[in-house]
Design a protein around this motif. Structure first.
Motif, mmCIF file in Angstrom:
data_model
loop_
_atom_site.group_PDB
_atom_site.id
_atom_site.type_symbol
_atom_site.label_atom_id
_atom_site.label_comp_id
_atom_site.label_asym_id
_atom_site.label_seq_id
_atom_site.Cartn_x
_atom_site.Cartn_y
_atom_site.Cartn_z
ATOM 1 N N TYR A 1 24.181 12.036 16.771
ATOM 2 C CA TYR A 1 22.996 11.431 16.349
ATOM 3 C C TYR A 1 23.158 10.221 14.923
ATOM 4 C CZ TYR A 1 20.868 15.784 18.150
ATOM 5 O OH TYR A 1 20.709 16.914 18.994
ATOM 6 N N PRO A 2 22.288 9.245 15.252
ATOM 7 C CA PRO A 2 22.439 8.338 14.143
ATOM 8 C C PRO A 2 21.933 8.928 12.907
ATOM 9 C CG PRO A 2 20.599 7.878 15.516
ATOM 10 C CD PRO A 2 21.428 9.100 16.280
ATOM 11 N N SER A 3 21.979 8.114 11.702
ATOM 12 C CA SER A 3 21.321 8.686 10.465
ATOM 13 C C SER A 3 19.740 8.573 10.557
ATOM 14 C CB SER A 3 21.799 7.571 9.358
ATOM 15 O OG SER A 3 21.252 8.098 8.279
ATOM 16 N N THR A 4 19.332 9.684 10.051
ATOM 17 C CA THR A 4 17.793 9.670 10.175
ATOM 18 C C THR A 4 17.198 8.795 9.023
ATOM 19 O OG1 THR A 4 17.579 11.848 11.062
ATOM 20 C CG2 THR A 4 15.691 11.143 10.116
ATOM 21 N N VAL A 5 16.808 7.779 9.240
ATOM 22 C CA VAL A 5 16.349 6.798 8.497
ATOM 23 C C VAL A 5 14.674 6.465 8.295
ATOM 24 C CG1 VAL A 5 16.525 4.243 7.546
ATOM 25 C CG2 VAL A 5 18.504 5.309 8.664
ATOM 26 N N ASN A 6 14.224 6.811 7.243
ATOM 27 C CA ASN A 6 12.749 6.733 7.035
ATOM 28 C C ASN A 6 12.377 5.323 6.621
ATOM 29 O OD1 ASN A 6 12.207 9.457 7.654
ATOM 30 N ND2 ASN A 6 12.213 9.999 5.317
ATOM 31 N N ALA A 7 11.270 4.853 7.156
ATOM 32 C CA ALA A 7 10.822 3.369 6.840
ATOM 33 C C ALA A 7 10.189 3.563 5.559
ATOM 34 C CB ALA A 7 9.662 2.978 7.777
ATOM 35 N N ALA A 8 10.364 2.495 4.818
ATOM 36 C CA ALA A 8 9.643 2.478 3.092
ATOM 37 C C ALA A 8 8.075 2.740 3.126
ATOM 38 C CB ALA A 8 10.295 1.247 2.490
ATOM 39 N N ASP A 9 7.472 1.880 3.919
ATOM 40 C CA ASP A 9 5.891 1.716 3.680
ATOM 41 C C ASP A 9 5.579 3.311 4.375
ATOM 42 O OD1 ASP A 9 5.891 -0.301 2.736
ATOM 43 O OD2 ASP A 9 5.272 -1.432 4.466
ATOM 44 N N GLN A 10 5.918 3.851 5.570
ATOM 45 C CA GLN A 10 5.429 5.175 6.072
ATOM 46 C C GLN A 10 5.843 6.649 5.151
ATOM 47 O OE1 GLN A 10 6.756 2.429 7.589
ATOM 48 N NE2 GLN A 10 4.627 1.887 8.945
ATOM 49 N N THR A 11 7.009 6.212 4.579
ATOM 50 C CA THR A 11 7.210 7.236 3.543
ATOM 51 C C THR A 11 6.419 7.226 2.549
ATOM 52 O OG1 THR A 11 9.660 6.933 4.594
ATOM 53 C CG2 THR A 11 9.325 8.190 2.441
ATOM 54 N N ALA A 12 6.211 6.158 1.915
ATOM 55 C CA ALA A 12 5.585 6.125 0.646
ATOM 56 C C ALA A 12 4.015 6.772 1.004
ATOM 57 C CB ALA A 12 5.358 4.628 -0.034
ATOM 58 N N PHE A 13 3.400 6.495 2.008
ATOM 59 C CA PHE A 13 2.083 6.690 2.579
ATOM 60 C C PHE A 13 2.292 8.381 2.950
ATOM 61 C CE2 PHE A 13 -0.395 8.030 6.538
ATOM 62 C CZ PHE A 13 -1.657 7.756 5.847
ATOM 63 N N ALA A 14 3.091 8.836 3.648
ATOM 64 C CA ALA A 14 3.412 10.320 3.797
ATOM 65 C C ALA A 14 3.569 11.034 2.565
ATOM 66 C CB ALA A 14 4.463 10.442 4.762
ATOM 67 N N ALA A 15 4.151 10.634 1.420
ATOM 68 C CA ALA A 15 4.148 11.121 0.291
ATOM 69 C C ALA A 15 2.709 10.889 -0.446
ATOM 70 C CB ALA A 15 5.220 10.454 -0.524
ATOM 71 N N ASP A 16 2.031 10.238 -0.316
ATOM 72 C CA ASP A 16 0.689 10.003 -0.825
ATOM 73 C C ASP A 16 -0.195 11.128 -0.449
ATOM 74 O OD1 ASP A 16 1.220 8.156 -2.657
ATOM 75 O OD2 ASP A 16 0.337 6.571 -1.396
ATOM 76 N N VAL A 17 -0.160 11.396 1.060
ATOM 77 C CA VAL A 17 -0.948 12.309 1.769
ATOM 78 C C VAL A 17 -0.492 13.658 1.300
ATOM 79 C CG1 VAL A 17 -1.422 13.271 4.020
ATOM 80 C CG2 VAL A 17 -1.292 10.888 3.865
ATOM 81 N N ALA A 18 0.802 13.952 1.255
ATOM 82 C CA ALA A 18 1.272 15.290 0.695
ATOM 83 C C ALA A 18 0.668 15.294 -0.505
ATOM 84 C CB ALA A 18 2.751 15.319 0.790
ATOM 85 N N ARG A 19 0.791 14.353 -1.672
ATOM 86 C CA ARG A 19 0.270 14.592 -2.792
ATOM 87 C C ARG A 19 -1.200 15.079 -2.980
ATOM 88 N NH1 ARG A 19 3.248 9.771 -3.671
ATOM 89 N NH2 ARG A 19 5.473 10.230 -4.662
ATOM 90 N N GLU A 20 -1.981 14.285 -2.074
ATOM 91 C CA GLU A 20 -3.328 14.574 -2.202
ATOM 92 C C GLU A 20 -3.722 16.432 -1.569
ATOM 93 O OE1 GLU A 20 -6.249 13.069 -2.594
ATOM 94 O OE2 GLU A 20 -4.791 11.552 -3.688
ATOM 95 N N LEU A 21 -2.717 16.706 -0.870
ATOM 96 C CA LEU A 21 -2.650 18.096 -0.141
ATOM 97 C C LEU A 21 -2.368 19.228 -1.175
ATOM 98 C CD1 LEU A 21 -3.476 19.681 2.529
ATOM 99 C CD2 LEU A 21 -0.998 19.441 2.960
#
Length: 390
Positions: free
Chosen positions: A296-316
Motif C-alpha cells: 500500500y502507498p502512504s495514506t495522504v490526506n488532501a489539505a483542503d478536505q482535511t481542514a473541512f473534515a476537521a471543521d465538521v468534526a469540531r461542530e459535532l
C-alpha cells in the motif's frame, strides 16, 4: 458530546447490525454474507441504487439528494482477520479462526447508520456514494475497486473514511493534512552459499554468517540514511536457515517490513537494502538476491478536505475533541489508493478503553457508532447543502 438526534435514536438498531456482523467475519475479498446483509439493509432503507459485486464483493450504493450537485464518497471496510476470537462474547464469531479484530464491523455499521439517516432526510444536493469495501487486510480491495474504475463510473469527486482507535477517548477525532499512515513494502533476501560439515567450515561459504552481517547492516539504514526530521521504519522480522547442529546450510533467507511516508525515502530504502545485501554477501563469499513487494502507498490526506473534515468534526463534538495535526502512524491502509485518485481525508475516531487492534480480545465499542454515523451525515450536509426552493 452531541450526535444527530435521529442517529442517536438508531443506536439500538445499529448495535444489532454490528453485533450480527461480528458473528459472521469473512476474510479478504470473500465477504459474501457481509455484503448480502449490507445490500439487504440498504434496500430496506430505500437508497436509490445498490451496485453489488464491485471488487468481487464490494458494494457502491447511491443516495440522490435535492437537485444537481457533485458526488461525495464515504467508505467503510468490511473484512475481518484470521484470528481466533478470545472475547467470550455471546455474539462472538461463528466462523472458527476468523474474527472482527480491527473494528470493520463497526465501520460498516457507522456507514449504514449514516445511509439510513441520509435516505430519510435527503437534506443535501447532488449524490452520496456509499462505498463498502472488502479486502483491506491484505489483498488491497481498494486498489482492486479503483482499477475496476468505480470512481469514474459513479463520478465520485471526493472520498472520506474513518478508523476507530482503541484507548483514544470516545468520540474524539484525530487527523492531519499530508501523510497520516505509512506506505508498506515487504523485503525478501535470499542468500546462496556452499554448505558442508559444521566441523569443517573452511570448506564452506557460510550463508548463516552472511545473514547475520546483512541483518546487522540493515539496522543502519534508518540511523544513517534517513534525514533526522523524516520518519521511516525497517524491521527485520524473519531469518530462516539450517537443519541440524552439525551442518552448515547452503541457503539462508531474511524477511521484513518497510514503512515510509515519503516516496524519495522509500526509494532510498529500497536502494540501500540492495546495496547492503550485495556488498555484505560479496564480503562473505556468498551471493544475495533482494526482492521487494511494493504494498500500500502512504495514506495522504488532501489539505483542503482535511481542514473541512476537521471543521465538521469540531461542530459535532467540540473543538477540544478534535486534533487536526495528529502524529502520523506507521500502520498502512489501502484507502490510500482512493486518495491517490481523488482528494479526501482519513480520520481516526476514539473508541475508549479497549484491547488493541488485531488482538484476539478486541471488540468494537457500540457506543461510538453514532459519532461516526453523525460525522458522515454532517460531512455530506455541510459539503453539499440542499438548494433552497425557488
Amino acid at each position: 458530546m452531541p450526535v444527530i438526534n435521529r442517529i442517536a435514536g438508531l443506536a439500538d438498531e445499529m448495535t444489532q447490525w454490528r453485533q450480527y456482523l461480528h458473528t459472521i467475519p469473512e476474510l479478504e475479498m470473500e465477504c459474501y454474507k457481509t455484503a448480502a446483509f449490507i445490500a439487504e439493509r440498504l434496500r430496506e432503507f430505500g437508497v436509490d441504487e445498490v451496485h453489488e459485486g464491485i471488487g468481487v464483493t464490494g458494494i457502491v450504493a447511491i443516495i440522490n439528494g435535492q437537485g444537481d450537485g457533485p458526488t461525495i464518497g464515504l467508505r467503510a471496510d468490511m473484512d475481518a482477520l484470521p484470528i481466533e476470537e478470545a472475547t467470550g462474547l455471546d455474539y462472538a464469531s461463528t466462523h472458527p479462526g476468523n474474527m472482527h479484530a480491527c473494528g470493520h464491523d463497526g465501520h460498516t455499521t457507522m456507514l449504514l447508520g449514516a445511509a439510513k439517516y441520509l435516505t430519510e432526510t435527503r437534506n443535501f444536493s447532488g449524490r452520496v456514494a456509499l462505498i463498502f469495501q472488502p479486502g483491506e487486510e491484505g489483498p488491497g480491495g481498494a486498489k482492486i475497486m479503483v482499477e475496476e474504475g468505480f470512481l469514474d463510473r459513479f463520478d465520485i469527486g471526493e472520498v472520506y473514511g474513518i478508523h476507530n482507535v482503541p484507548d483514544l477517548p470516545e468520540g474524539e477525532f484525530h487527523t492531519r493534512a499530508g501523510p497520516i499512515m505509512a506506505a508498506v513494502d515487504t523485503f525478501h533476501i535470499y542468500i546462496d552459499g556452499v554448505g558442508g560439515h559444521g566441523a569443517m567450515p573452511e570448506e564452506t561459504r557460510d550463508p548463516v554468517i552472511a545473514a547475520c552481517g546483512i541483518g546487522q547492516a540493515i539496522q543502519t539504514i534508518i540511523s544513517r540514511n534517513v534525514p533526522s526530521l523524516q520518519q521511516a521504519v525497517v524491521s527485520l522480522t524473519q531469518i530462516h536457515t539450517g537443519t541440524a547442529n552439525n551442518v552448515i546450510p547452503a541457503e539462508a533467507y531474511l524477511n521484513g517490513t518497510i514503512r515510509t511516508f515519503d516516496k524519495t525515502v522509500q526509494e532510498m530504502v529500497h536502494r540501500r537494502l540492495d546495496e547492503i545485501a550485495q556488498s555484505v554477501a560479496t564480503g562473505y563469499g556468498v551471493t544475495a538476491r533482494l526482492e521487494i513487494e511494493v504494498g500500500y502507498p502512504s495514506t495522504v490526506n488532501a489539505a483542503d478536505q482535511t481542514a473541512f473534515a476537521a471543521d465538521v468534526a469540531r461542530e459535532l463534538v467540540g473543538a477540544e475533541n478534535v486534533d487536526a495535526n495528529t502524529q502520523p502512524v506507521a500502520g498502512a491502509e489501502d484507502f490510500a489508493f482512493m486518495l491517490e485518485q481523488r482528494p479526501g481525508a482519513y480520520l481516526f475516531m476514539g473508541q475508549g478503553p479497549s484491547a488493541g487492534l488485531h488482538h484476539p480480545a478486541y471488540n468494537f465499542n457500540d457506543a461510538v457508532a453514532p459519532y461516526g454515523a453523525s460525522f458522515f451525515a454532517r460531512l455530506v450536509e455541510t459539503a453539499q447543502p440542499a438548494k433552497a426552493a425557488k
